[in-house]
Design a protein around this motif. Structure first.
Motif, short mmCIF file in Angstrom:
data_model
loop_
_atom_site.label_atom_id
_atom_site.label_comp_id
_atom_site.label_asym_id
_atom_site.label_seq_id
_atom_site.Cartn_x
_atom_site.Cartn_y
_atom_site.Cartn_z
N SER A 97 0.77 -1.01 -0.12
CA SER A 97 0.05 -0.01 0.01
C SER A 97 0.78 1.28 -0.10
CB SER A 97 -1.08 0.11 1.07
OG SER A 97 -1.82 -1.07 1.09
N THR A 98 0.30 2.35 -0.15
CA THR A 98 0.88 3.69 -0.30
C THR A 98 1.19 4.33 1.10
OG1 THR A 98 -1.03 4.96 -0.54
CG2 THR A 98 0.03 4.21 -2.63
N SER A 100 0.05 -1.65 9.62
CA SER A 100 -0.70 -1.75 8.40
C SER A 100 -1.08 -0.06 8.16
CB SER A 100 -1.74 -2.63 8.12
OG SER A 100 -1.25 -4.05 8.39
N ARG A 113 -6.74 -0.68 -5.21
CA ARG A 113 -5.11 -0.95 -5.36
C ARG A 113 -4.47 -0.92 -3.87
NH1 ARG A 113 -0.88 -0.18 -3.70
NH2 ARG A 113 1.00 0.88 -4.46
N ASP A 114 -5.12 0.28 -3.23
CA ASP A 114 -4.53 0.24 -2.01
C ASP A 114 -5.27 -0.40 -0.57
OD1 ASP A 114 -2.66 2.74 -0.35
OD2 ASP A 114 -4.07 2.03 0.73
N LEU A 115 -6.57 -0.32 -0.75
CA LEU A 115 -7.36 -0.89 0.44
C LEU A 115 -7.23 -2.42 0.40
CD1 LEU A 115 -9.12 -0.78 2.77
CD2 LEU A 115 -11.05 -0.74 1.14
N ALA A 171 -1.69 6.36 -5.22
CA ALA A 171 -2.58 4.80 -5.05
C ALA A 171 -3.41 5.14 -6.44
CB ALA A 171 -3.44 5.28 -3.86
N ARG A 206 -4.03 -3.55 1.65
CA ARG A 206 -3.52 -3.49 3.03
C ARG A 206 -4.34 -4.06 4.02
NH1 ARG A 206 -1.79 1.82 4.82
NH2 ARG A 206 -2.44 2.74 2.84
N ALA A 244 -5.15 5.22 5.78
CA ALA A 244 -5.91 4.31 4.86
C ALA A 244 -7.01 5.03 4.13
CB ALA A 244 -6.05 3.02 5.38
#
Length: 249
Positions: A135-136, A222, A203-205, A198, A208, A227
């Protein structure tokens, strides 16, 4: 397109996207990777190739949207919301699957991801952070600035994606996805520095969530406090892009 085709297509396509994207981040980050420390340009192209492979694979089934921000942008432009939930669900599931696959590819590297550091008593092993593989993480933690970055960067993705639909030659030649993948590379190189771009909530969630549960040694937090930004920012950016496109074109 049926709901089943959309769901399966988005799972497969988004899983491929994240497999390539998280994979290139792992390749550059993990200590015992042959590509370690190869740099931001490699990461940007790896994500671009992930878009290329994932979208072309999913296109026959779902159109290959692979990104809730793109899905929302299209819905805002067209007013068609009935299948949005199917796209979003498939994208989240696919992102989680892709993250697990990338973890399995680099399983040995994750287990050995430590470095030796000097201490007053000699040397000790220190684990290297791994969240950035999935994740970012912003370089400067400023929620307002980070949110603005994600909104603008996502508009820089979604507005051109919508406009490419008006370029008849791209659709006829089948090169639309290729152009979009190069656009993602360009966004990474130009706009990715502040937050890691992101530009895609799934793509991020999804990764994560996977990072939270994977048995990675010494994996650390995390970072759920951050988030919401790579989810809300791209959704706002996608909606604004759809609105601008609808009004201007």
């Amino acid at each position: 397109m049926s709901n089943g085709d959309i769901f399966v297509g988005e799972i497969i396509g988004t899983a491929i996207l994240i497999l390539f994207g998280a994979g290139v981040c792992a390749a550059v980050t993990l200590r015992y990777s042959k590509a370690r420390a190869s740099g931001w340009i490699v990461i940007a192209f790896g994500w671009g190739f992930g878009v290329l492979a994932g979208a072309y694979t999913a296109a026959p089934l779902s159109g290959g949207q692979l990104n809730p921000a793109v899905t929302i942008g299209i819905a805002v432009d067209t007013g068609k919301w009935d299948k949005v939930w199917v796209y979003l669900l498939g994208q989240i599931v696919g992102a989680m699957l892709g993250a697990v696959l990338a973890y399995l590819v680099y399983l040995a590297q994750f287990q050995a991801n430590v470095r030796e550091v000097g201490t007053t008593e000699g040397t000790a092993e220190e684990p290297l952070p791994t969240l950035g593989i999935f994740s970012t993480i912003p370089e400067i933690r400023n929620p307002v600035a980070n949110l603005i970055t994600e909104i603008i960067a996502t508009m820089g993705l979604v507005l051109p994606v919508l406009a490419f639909g008006l370029t008849r030659g791209l659709g006829e030649s089948g090169t639309t996805v290729l152009i979009v993948s190069l656009l993602v590379v360009g966004i990474g190189l130009s706009l990715g520095g502040p937050t890691g771009y992101a530009i895609n909530p799934a793509r991020d969630l999804g990764p994560r969530i996977v990072h939270t549960f994977l048995p990675i040694p010494h994996k650390g937090s995390s970072d759920w406090g951050y988030a919401w930004i790579p989810v809300v920012g791209p959704l706002i950016g996608g909606a604004l892009a759809g609105l601008v496109y609808n009004l201007a074109f």
